[in-house]
Motif scaffolding. Sequence first.
Motif, PDB file in Angstrom:
ATOM      1  N   THR A 191       0.831  -1.207   0.000  1.00 17.94           N
ATOM      2  CA  THR A 191       0.000   0.000   0.000  1.00 17.94           C
ATOM      3  C   THR A 191       0.867   1.260   0.000  1.00 17.94           C
ATOM      4  O   THR A 191       0.349   2.370  -0.019  1.00 17.94           O
ATOM      5  CB  THR A 191      -0.912   0.007   1.241  1.00 17.94           C
ATOM      6  N   ALA A 192       2.189   1.075   0.033  1.00 22.20           N
ATOM      7  CA  ALA A 192       3.097   2.226  -0.002  1.00 22.20           C
ATOM      8  C   ALA A 192       3.146   2.845  -1.392  1.00 22.20           C
ATOM      9  O   ALA A 192       3.345   4.061  -1.542  1.00 22.20           O
ATOM     10  CB  ALA A 192       4.497   1.802   0.427  1.00 22.20           C
ATOM     11  N   TYR A 193       2.962   2.001  -2.433  1.00 24.52           N
ATOM     12  CA  TYR A 193       3.004   2.443  -3.821  1.00 24.52           C
ATOM     13  C   TYR A 193       1.893   1.733  -4.583  1.00 24.52           C
ATOM     14  O   TYR A 193       1.271   0.780  -4.097  1.00 24.52           O
ATOM     15  CB  TYR A 193       4.353   2.108  -4.469  1.00 24.52           C
ATOM     16  N   GLU A 194       1.676   2.162  -5.799  1.00 23.82           N
ATOM     17  CA  GLU A 194       0.700   1.518  -6.678  1.00 23.82           C
ATOM     18  C   GLU A 194       1.437   0.740  -7.765  1.00 23.82           C
ATOM     19  O   GLU A 194       2.260   1.299  -8.490  1.00 23.82           O
ATOM     20  CB  GLU A 194      -0.202   2.572  -7.316  1.00 23.82           C
ATOM     21  N   LEU A 195       1.147  -0.546  -7.866  1.00 21.60           N
ATOM     22  CA  LEU A 195       1.800  -1.404  -8.858  1.00 21.60           C
ATOM     23  C   LEU A 195       1.312  -1.067 -10.262  1.00 21.60           C
ATOM     24  O   LEU A 195       0.116  -0.903 -10.503  1.00 21.60           O
ATOM     25  CB  LEU A 195       1.509  -2.870  -8.542  1.00 21.60           C
ATOM     26  N   VAL A 196       2.266  -0.983 -11.183  1.00 23.16           N
ATOM     27  CA  VAL A 196       1.948  -0.765 -12.599  1.00 23.16           C
ATOM     28  C   VAL A 196       2.010  -2.114 -13.310  1.00 23.16           C
ATOM     29  O   VAL A 196       2.992  -2.840 -13.193  1.00 23.16           O
ATOM     30  CB  VAL A 196       2.953   0.209 -13.244  1.00 23.16           C
ATOM     31  N   THR A 197       0.976  -2.452 -14.026  1.00 28.05           N
ATOM     32  CA  THR A 197       0.960  -3.718 -14.771  1.00 28.05           C
ATOM     33  C   THR A 197       0.932  -3.410 -16.273  1.00 28.05           C
ATOM     34  O   THR A 197       0.478  -2.350 -16.697  1.00 28.05           O
ATOM     35  CB  THR A 197      -0.258  -4.570 -14.371  1.00 28.05           C
ATOM     36  N   PRO A 198       1.410  -4.348 -17.105  1.00 29.37           N
ATOM     37  CA  PRO A 198       1.941  -5.658 -16.714  1.00 29.37           C
ATOM     38  C   PRO A 198       3.395  -5.576 -16.228  1.00 29.37           C
ATOM     39  O   PRO A 198       4.108  -4.620 -16.532  1.00 29.37           O
ATOM     40  CB  PRO A 198       1.858  -6.466 -18.012  1.00 29.37           C
ATOM     41  N   VAL A 199       3.776  -6.613 -15.475  1.00 29.86           N
ATOM     42  CA  VAL A 199       5.176  -6.816 -15.115  1.00 29.86           C
ATOM     43  C   VAL A 199       5.852  -7.516 -16.290  1.00 29.86           C
ATOM     44  O   VAL A 199       5.284  -8.454 -16.871  1.00 29.86           O
ATOM     45  CB  VAL A 199       5.282  -7.681 -13.836  1.00 29.86           C
ATOM     46  N   LEU A 200       7.036  -7.065 -16.660  1.00 25.78           N
ATOM     47  CA  LEU A 200       7.767  -7.688 -17.763  1.00 25.78           C
ATOM     48  C   LEU A 200       8.819  -8.642 -17.217  1.00 25.78           C
ATOM     49  O   LEU A 200       9.549  -8.308 -16.280  1.00 25.78           O
ATOM     50  CB  LEU A 200       8.440  -6.630 -18.637  1.00 25.78           C
ATOM     51  N   VAL A 201       8.879  -9.828 -17.801  1.00 32.23           N
ATOM     52  CA  VAL A 201       9.858 -10.843 -17.409  1.00 32.23           C
ATOM     53  C   VAL A 201      10.776 -11.097 -18.595  1.00 32.23           C
ATOM     54  O   VAL A 201      10.320 -11.530 -19.659  1.00 32.23           O
ATOM     55  CB  VAL A 201       9.178 -12.158 -16.982  1.00 32.23           C
ATOM     56  N   VAL A 202      12.055 -10.798 -18.418  1.00 37.13           N
ATOM     57  CA  VAL A 202      13.039 -10.938 -19.498  1.00 37.13           C
ATOM     58  C   VAL A 202      13.861 -12.188 -19.266  1.00 37.13           C
ATOM     59  O   VAL A 202      14.398 -12.395 -18.165  1.00 37.13           O
ATOM     60  CB  VAL A 202      13.972  -9.721 -19.564  1.00 37.13           C
ATOM     61  N   LEU A 203      13.976 -13.050 -20.277  1.00 43.45           N
ATOM     62  CA  LEU A 203      14.734 -14.284 -20.178  1.00 43.45           C
ATOM     63  C   LEU A 203      16.083 -14.147 -20.866  1.00 43.45           C
ATOM     64  O   LEU A 203      16.298 -13.234 -21.678  1.00 43.45           O
ATOM     65  CB  LEU A 203      13.947 -15.446 -20.785  1.00 43.45           C
ATOM     66  N   SER A 204      16.965 -15.073 -20.567  1.00 37.95           N
ATOM     67  CA  SER A 204      18.323 -15.011 -21.112  1.00 37.95           C
ATOM     68  C   SER A 204      18.348 -15.189 -22.624  1.00 37.95           C
ATOM     69  O   SER A 204      19.308 -14.767 -23.279  1.00 37.95           O
ATOM     70  CB  SER A 204      19.200 -16.073 -20.437  1.00 37.95           C
ATOM     71  N   ASP A 205      17.322 -15.815 -23.180  1.00 44.28           N
ATOM     72  CA  ASP A 205      17.299 -16.019 -24.636  1.00 44.28           C
ATOM     73  C   ASP A 205      16.743 -14.810 -25.391  1.00 44.28           C
ATOM     74  O   ASP A 205      16.590 -14.852 -26.619  1.00 44.28           O
ATOM     75  CB  ASP A 205      16.486 -17.275 -24.982  1.00 44.28           C
ATOM     76  N   GLY A 206      16.424 -13.737 -24.657  1.00 45.97           N
ATOM     77  CA  GLY A 206      15.952 -12.531 -25.300  1.00 45.97           C
ATOM     78  C   GLY A 206      14.439 -12.428 -25.390  1.00 45.97           C
ATOM     79  O   GLY A 206      13.916 -11.391 -25.810  1.00 45.97           O
ATOM     80  N   SER A 207      13.736 -13.458 -24.982  1.00 46.03           N
ATOM     81  CA  SER A 207      12.291 -13.387 -24.987  1.00 46.03           C
ATOM     82  C   SER A 207      11.797 -12.562 -23.810  1.00 46.03           C
ATOM     83  O   SER A 207      12.478 -12.407 -22.811  1.00 46.03           O
ATOM     84  CB  SER A 207      11.668 -14.778 -24.963  1.00 46.03           C
ATOM     85  N   CYS A 208      10.590 -12.011 -23.962  1.00 44.18           N
ATOM     86  CA  CYS A 208      10.031 -11.145 -22.924  1.00 44.18           C
ATOM     87  C   CYS A 208       8.536 -11.428 -22.830  1.00 44.18           C
ATOM     88  O   CYS A 208       7.821 -11.355 -23.823  1.00 44.18           O
ATOM     89  CB  CYS A 208      10.286  -9.682 -23.290  1.00 44.18           C
ATOM     90  N   ARG A 209       8.094 -11.756 -21.628  1.00 40.26           N
ATOM     91  CA  ARG A 209       6.668 -12.050 -21.465  1.00 40.26           C
ATOM     92  C   ARG A 209       6.063 -11.095 -20.438  1.00 40.26           C
ATOM     93  O   ARG A 209       6.741 -10.450 -19.670  1.00 40.26           O
ATOM     94  CB  ARG A 209       6.470 -13.497 -21.017  1.00 40.26           C
ATOM     95  N   GLU A 210       4.714 -11.041 -20.471  1.00 48.26           N
ATOM     96  CA  GLU A 210       3.982 -10.191 -19.543  1.00 48.26           C
ATOM     97  C   GLU A 210       3.385 -11.037 -18.426  1.00 48.26           C
ATOM     98  O   GLU A 210       2.971 -12.179 -18.650  1.00 48.26           O
ATOM     99  CB  GLU A 210       2.836  -9.471 -20.265  1.00 48.26           C
TER     100      GLU A 210
END
Length: 309
Positions: A286-305
């Motif tokens: 509750t200290a901050y407001e989360l911004v979505t989506p969260v990005l997940v970066v993998l070592s192979d260069g792919s990026c998912r939400e």
Amino acid sequence: MLKEFAVDPEVIAASWEDCRHIAGLFGPHKGRLIARFPRTWKQLVFDAIQANMGDGLKKERAIQQINDLKNSTHLVSLGRPYLNPDETWLNNALLSHQEAAFEAIISGESIDGCAFIVDELDENTEPLLTPISREVSRAAHSLAQCAHLILKSGKHFRYVDPYFDPAKVKWRNSLGAFLSLVPKPSEVVFEVHALDQGGRPSLAVQKERARELSAVIPDSCSVKIILWKETDRGERFHRRLFMSQHLGLSYEGGLDEGPAGHTTDVFLMDIANQQSRWNQLNSDSTAYELVTPVLVVLSDGSCREESNF
């Protein structure tokens, strides 16, 4: 900043007075941690207490003291092998010290520059003298090296700087230096927490920039990029921190690599402060407001939400 000490189970369990004195020398806020060496270190201490102390209040207090250590952040495990279980603890500690040095070994025998007996220990002199803050070069490897014990012992990390930008080399170099010190990158959770300062580019552009981190992400590892907004009644998102679930450092000048000659001050976080700052960055904060989506970066260069983290 944080230092690992080997403590002989027989020595800390010699008496209630020794147990209290030695245990009191350690804690993350003091920059000194006791190695779980071997992994069964706590049980060896309990066994020594049973053998060395008669029944009574002092024995009960010693057991409670070790239980408090067991349930606190005073112990650290770096997975050191205990090579010769049939030999003495000190011989094994000396072997391990040759492979990767402890800051010091606290034992029942004094060995020049390596092992120290209890009577030699003074918090104001070597080997116990440990600064709780340090002036550090803004070079990526120097920033990361301050946190080497956190990186080698933790499983969940938060790299926190409001101005983090994956498209800039100074951030990639720094993040890569931290990740390079993780022994088993595929087994950890690594989060980057930053501030949404408004005017964000499209999600497609954000992903394109985030993918540039793949150059410094080890194989089979991933990095989560988590953005927060400040709220009217919440906290200011201004601190630069690096934390595991139990240990933390505060970087006064930022976590990004700086120009040659620039320095920053790095401070140890005490237990209560570290836990408070960690909890403020939980997904239900509750200290901050989360911004979505969260990005997940993998070592192979792919990026998912992801919708959360």
